[in-house]
Scaffold this active site. Structure first.
Site, PDB file in Angstrom:
ATOM      1  N   GLU A  50      -2.960  52.413   9.377  1.00  0.00           N
ATOM      2  CA  GLU A  50      -3.829  52.357  10.559  1.00  0.00           C
ATOM      3  C   GLU A  50      -3.337  53.388  11.572  1.00  0.00           C
ATOM      4  O   GLU A  50      -2.152  53.392  11.927  1.00  0.00           O
ATOM      5  CB  GLU A  50      -3.789  50.974  11.204  1.00  0.00           C
ATOM      6  CG  GLU A  50      -4.639  49.928  10.525  1.00  0.00           C
ATOM      7  CD  GLU A  50      -4.657  48.638  11.330  1.00  0.00           C
ATOM      8  OE1 GLU A  50      -4.688  48.698  12.582  1.00  0.00           O
ATOM      9  OE2 GLU A  50      -4.611  47.559  10.713  1.00  0.00           O
ATOM     10  N   ASP A  61      -4.622  45.404  22.722  1.00  0.00           N
ATOM     11  CA  ASP A  61      -3.233  45.791  22.485  1.00  0.00           C
ATOM     12  C   ASP A  61      -2.293  45.265  23.562  1.00  0.00           C
ATOM     13  O   ASP A  61      -2.632  45.225  24.744  1.00  0.00           O
ATOM     14  CB  ASP A  61      -3.120  47.318  22.429  1.00  0.00           C
ATOM     15  CG  ASP A  61      -3.840  47.897  21.222  1.00  0.00           C
ATOM     16  OD1 ASP A  61      -3.675  47.333  20.124  1.00  0.00           O
ATOM     17  OD2 ASP A  61      -4.571  48.888  21.375  1.00  0.00           O
TER      18      ASP A  61
END
Length: 268
Positions: A50, A61
């Site tokens: 990724e 995040d």
């Protein structure tokens, strides 16, 4: 030629293997180092990688990845720079690159254009954590036409009806989010996720990967025992790259990747 995400899982399934899926942020500390890191991860056994596009409002995040994105942006890393780097490295590695980004960036670039250019770069997959399922049809269609597999996410709060819809639409694999909230390093995993994995496996035979909060070999071994097809580690890898040191960081990253790969391949 780099295999698709689906092809990777087919090969791993034939060998009863689990995929290692590391995440890194493009451009932290710079794109030359990112290219080296991609090659290291590929060499050390990553099945899929990724690659996060640096973004200023990365709501899914936690602090570690947000700070990595901020560092990359502060150094002037742009979307086109990242794709040029991907194009350079994709032909040299066997691990398919999955682009991780946010929906607003896709809309800003133009959905069709975005999918076409990441395909041209050599990327094989796409994850958009804030993509509403109800708005996914256009992106799913464009990805299908352009050789990109759009990986959809299932959260611990997803209803059974919603899981069924996500499983039906997902391309490549399904991504189960191991905890509510943002990404990050956690000392304990939510054991209820084990039941969620069982539920998803009853609904579909598509490969299942799991991420968010997994950060060390013992957690990897634990999660693998729950029957997933792949394990994502993000903050743990990104944290190894923070405070980059030319003499030690890549050596330490290589060692960590070896350690996680051994845990993934561990037979109980």
């Amino acid at each position: 030629m780099t295999l698709s995400v689906s092809d990777i899982f087919r090969k791993l399934n034939e060998k009863n293997k689990c995929a290692l899926v590391p995440f890194i942020t493009a451009g932290d500390p710079n794109l030359k180092i990112t290219e080296k890191i991609l090659k290291i991860l590929d060499k050390e056994g990553a099945s899929i990688i990724e690659l996060g596009l640096p973004y200023s409002d990365s709501l899914a995040d936690g602090p570690i990845i947000q700070e990595a994105a901020a560092r990359a942006l502060s150094r002037g890393i742009k979307f086109d720079n990242v794709l040029h780097m991907v194009q350079n490295v994709a032909q040299d590695i066997s691990s398919p690159i999955v682009i991780f980004t946010y929906y607003n960036l896709i809309l800003t670039k133009g959905t069709e254009n975005f999918v076409q250019v990441i395909n041209k770069s050599g990327a094989k997959g796409l994850i958009v954590p804030d993509l509403p399922l109800e708005e996914s049809e256009e992106l799913l269609s464009l990805c299908s036409k352009n050789g990109i597999e759009l990986i959809l996410l299932i959260s611990p709060t997803s209803s059974l009806e919603r899981i069924e819809l996500i499983a039906k639409k997902a391309q490549g694999c399904l991504y189960i989010v191991a905890s509510t909230g943002v990404t990050g390093i956690r000392s304990d995993l939510n054991l209820e996720i084990k039941n969620l994995i069982k539920t998803v496996k009853r609904i579909t035979d598509k490969p299942i990967i799991i991420g968010f909060g997994i950060s060390n070999p013992s957690q990897v071994i634990q999660v693998k025992s729950w029957g997933v097809d792949g394990i994502v580690l993000g903050s743990a890898f990104v944290n190894k790259i923070a405070n980059f040191n030319a003499e030690t960081t890549l050596v330490e990253l290589t060692s960590f990747c070896k350690e996680i790969k051994q845990a993934i391949d561990f037979v109980q």
